[in-house]
Design a protein around this motif. Sequence first.
Motif, PDB file in Angstrom:
ATOM      1  N   GLN A 156       0.791  -1.227   0.000  1.00 43.04           N
ATOM      2  CA  GLN A 156       0.000   0.000   0.000  1.00 43.04           C
ATOM      3  C   GLN A 156       0.823   1.277   0.000  1.00 43.04           C
ATOM      4  O   GLN A 156       0.283   2.333  -0.256  1.00 43.04           O
ATOM      5  N   GLY A 157       2.087   1.217   0.299  1.00 41.99           N
ATOM      6  CA  GLY A 157       2.848   2.452   0.487  1.00 41.99           C
ATOM      7  C   GLY A 157       2.854   2.816   1.956  1.00 41.99           C
ATOM      8  O   GLY A 157       2.617   1.977   2.820  1.00 41.99           O
ATOM      9  N   ASP A 158       3.102   4.070   2.237  1.00 39.52           N
ATOM     10  CA  ASP A 158       3.220   4.507   3.635  1.00 39.52           C
ATOM     11  C   ASP A 158       1.906   4.413   4.415  1.00 39.52           C
ATOM     12  O   ASP A 158       1.916   4.449   5.635  1.00 39.52           O
ATOM     13  N   ARG A 159       0.785   4.322   3.717  1.00 35.81           N
ATOM     14  CA  ARG A 159      -0.520   4.264   4.395  1.00 35.81           C
ATOM     15  C   ARG A 159      -0.887   2.825   4.730  1.00 35.81           C
ATOM     16  O   ARG A 159      -1.732   2.225   4.092  1.00 35.81           O
ATOM     17  N   ARG A 160      -0.243   2.248   5.732  1.00 30.12           N
ATOM     18  CA  ARG A 160      -0.615   0.895   6.149  1.00 30.12           C
ATOM     19  C   ARG A 160      -1.954   0.958   6.874  1.00 30.12           C
ATOM     20  O   ARG A 160      -2.214   1.883   7.633  1.00 30.12           O
ATOM     21  N   THR A 161      -2.765  -0.032   6.614  1.00 32.58           N
ATOM     22  CA  THR A 161      -4.073  -0.117   7.271  1.00 32.58           C
ATOM     23  C   THR A 161      -4.199  -1.503   7.884  1.00 32.58           C
ATOM     24  O   THR A 161      -3.361  -2.381   7.635  1.00 32.58           O
ATOM     25  N   GLU A 162      -5.243  -1.697   8.645  1.00 38.68           N
ATOM     26  CA  GLU A 162      -5.497  -3.030   9.206  1.00 38.68           C
ATOM     27  C   GLU A 162      -5.652  -4.053   8.075  1.00 38.68           C
ATOM     28  O   GLU A 162      -5.191  -5.189   8.186  1.00 38.68           O
ATOM     29  N   THR A 163      -6.265  -3.636   6.988  1.00 41.04           N
ATOM     30  CA  THR A 163      -6.466  -4.541   5.841  1.00 41.04           C
ATOM     31  C   THR A 163      -5.123  -4.929   5.231  1.00 41.04           C
ATOM     32  O   THR A 163      -4.884  -6.117   4.974  1.00 41.04           O
ATOM     33  N   THR A 164      -4.245  -3.950   4.999  1.00 40.74           N
ATOM     34  CA  THR A 164      -2.955  -4.294   4.385  1.00 40.74           C
ATOM     35  C   THR A 164      -2.086  -5.097   5.340  1.00 40.74           C
ATOM     36  O   THR A 164      -1.338  -5.977   4.902  1.00 40.74           O
ATOM     37  N   LEU A 165      -2.201  -4.837   6.630  1.00 37.63           N
ATOM     38  CA  LEU A 165      -1.447  -5.642   7.598  1.00 37.63           C
ATOM     39  C   LEU A 165      -1.944  -7.093   7.584  1.00 37.63           C
ATOM     40  O   LEU A 165      -1.143  -8.029   7.645  1.00 37.63           O
ATOM     41  N   ARG A 166      -3.264  -7.282   7.487  1.00 43.23           N
ATOM     42  CA  ARG A 166      -3.819  -8.646   7.386  1.00 43.23           C
ATOM     43  C   ARG A 166      -3.361  -9.312   6.089  1.00 43.23           C
ATOM     44  O   ARG A 166      -2.997 -10.488   6.078  1.00 43.23           O
ATOM     45  N   GLN A 167      -3.396  -8.558   4.975  1.00 48.90           N
ATOM     46  CA  GLN A 167      -2.943  -9.114   3.695  1.00 48.90           C
ATOM     47  C   GLN A 167      -1.474  -9.525   3.780  1.00 48.90           C
ATOM     48  O   GLN A 167      -1.091 -10.585   3.274  1.00 48.90           O
ATOM     49  N   ALA A 168      -0.658  -8.690   4.411  1.00 52.02           N
ATOM     50  CA  ALA A 168       0.767  -9.004   4.545  1.00 52.02           C
ATOM     51  C   ALA A 168       0.957 -10.283   5.348  1.00 52.02           C
ATOM     52  O   ALA A 168       1.743 -11.162   4.966  1.00 52.02           O
ATOM     53  N   GLN A 169       0.240 -10.420   6.451  1.00 55.00           N
ATOM     54  CA  GLN A 169       0.343 -11.619   7.271  1.00 55.00           C
ATOM     55  C   GLN A 169      -0.131 -12.843   6.489  1.00 55.00           C
ATOM     56  O   GLN A 169       0.489 -13.909   6.563  1.00 55.00           O
ATOM     57  N   GLU A 170      -1.201 -12.694   5.701  1.00 53.01           N
ATOM     58  CA  GLU A 170      -1.691 -13.802   4.875  1.00 53.01           C
ATOM     59  C   GLU A 170      -0.640 -14.216   3.845  1.00 53.01           C
ATOM     60  O   GLU A 170      -0.443 -15.407   3.604  1.00 53.01           O
ATOM     61  N   MET A 171       0.040 -13.247   3.227  1.00 55.46           N
ATOM     62  CA  MET A 171       1.097 -13.571   2.254  1.00 55.46           C
ATOM     63  C   MET A 171       2.227 -14.341   2.912  1.00 55.46           C
ATOM     64  O   MET A 171       2.725 -15.317   2.361  1.00 55.46           O
ATOM     65  N   LEU A 172       2.641 -13.890   4.089  1.00 50.68           N
ATOM     66  CA  LEU A 172       3.726 -14.566   4.802  1.00 50.68           C
ATOM     67  C   LEU A 172       3.310 -15.984   5.194  1.00 50.68           C
ATOM     68  O   LEU A 172       4.088 -16.929   5.020  1.00 50.68           O
ATOM     69  N   ASP A 173       2.087 -16.140   5.684  1.00 50.12           N
ATOM     70  CA  ASP A 173       1.596 -17.469   6.064  1.00 50.12           C
ATOM     71  C   ASP A 173       1.511 -18.390   4.844  1.00 50.12           C
ATOM     72  O   ASP A 173       1.920 -19.555   4.901  1.00 50.12           O
ATOM     73  N   ALA A 174       0.978 -17.866   3.738  1.00 53.62           N
ATOM     74  CA  ALA A 174       0.840 -18.671   2.519  1.00 53.62           C
ATOM     75  C   ALA A 174       2.209 -19.081   1.976  1.00 53.62           C
ATOM     76  O   ALA A 174       2.390 -20.209   1.525  1.00 53.62           O
ATOM     77  N   SER A 175       3.178 -18.186   2.037  1.00 54.27           N
ATOM     78  CA  SER A 175       4.515 -18.535   1.525  1.00 54.27           C
ATOM     79  C   SER A 175       5.160 -19.604   2.403  1.00 54.27           C
ATOM     80  O   SER A 175       5.810 -20.510   1.894  1.00 54.27           O
ATOM     81  N   ARG A 176       4.956 -19.528   3.709  1.00 52.86           N
ATOM     82  CA  ARG A 176       5.496 -20.571   4.598  1.00 52.86           C
ATOM     83  C   ARG A 176       4.884 -21.926   4.280  1.00 52.86           C
ATOM     84  O   ARG A 176       5.585 -22.931   4.216  1.00 52.86           O
ATOM     85  N   ARG A 177       3.575 -21.935   4.071  1.00 50.08           N
ATOM     86  CA  ARG A 177       2.906 -23.197   3.705  1.00 50.08           C
ATOM     87  C   ARG A 177       3.422 -23.696   2.361  1.00 50.08           C
ATOM     88  O   ARG A 177       3.683 -24.880   2.194  1.00 50.08           O
TER      89      ARG A 177
END
Length: 189
Positions: A156-177
């Motif tokens: 998202q750029g400098d404007r992190r939101t709860e949604t982008t933080l959730r998306q980031a965590q989902e990406m990290l979890d999916a890559s680990r799997r």
Amino acid sequence: RDLGMPSAEFRVDCLLPAEGTAAEAGPHGPDSVEFMIATNPGEDLKPLRHVGSGGEIARVMLAIKSCLAKVDRTPVFVFDEIDANVGGRMGAVIGSKLAAIASGHQVICITHLPQIAAFADIHVKVRKRVTDGRTVSDLVEVTGPQRVEEIAEMIQGDRRTETTLRQAQEMLDASRRGKGRSRKSKSIR
């Protein structure tokens, strides 16, 4: 095919020199090698260097390096902006390929795509600043919550939101799997 070019045809043309012309050999030997590709059905094979987009060239290079990594003794692979002209859907596929190469080699990858960065075992952020009129770069490893924030910033750029933080965590979890499945399937082979 799994790099988003399901109908592509690829061929390597090697033109061997005529007998007695070894004196004309250049620094890379006497052979002339051309990568030929047709990215869509019905197209003729043409030189990759003439018809390949930046993204197609990057994906062909990744496919070749993926094959060579199985037999190559090169300990380190460097991919500088492998994400050039590649969208998010292909980013996850490229990230998975890089993770597979990293299971047997050290991979250093410079990327701006969060889908690729999420596959890193070690995530390093490059920070630039100007000191005394000169640009200085610092490398900072990001881990834990800072890594989630960095991936969110890549989304998202400098404007992190709860949604982008959730998306980031989902990406990290999916890559680990994804890395776990890739390593399990390798051990079965």
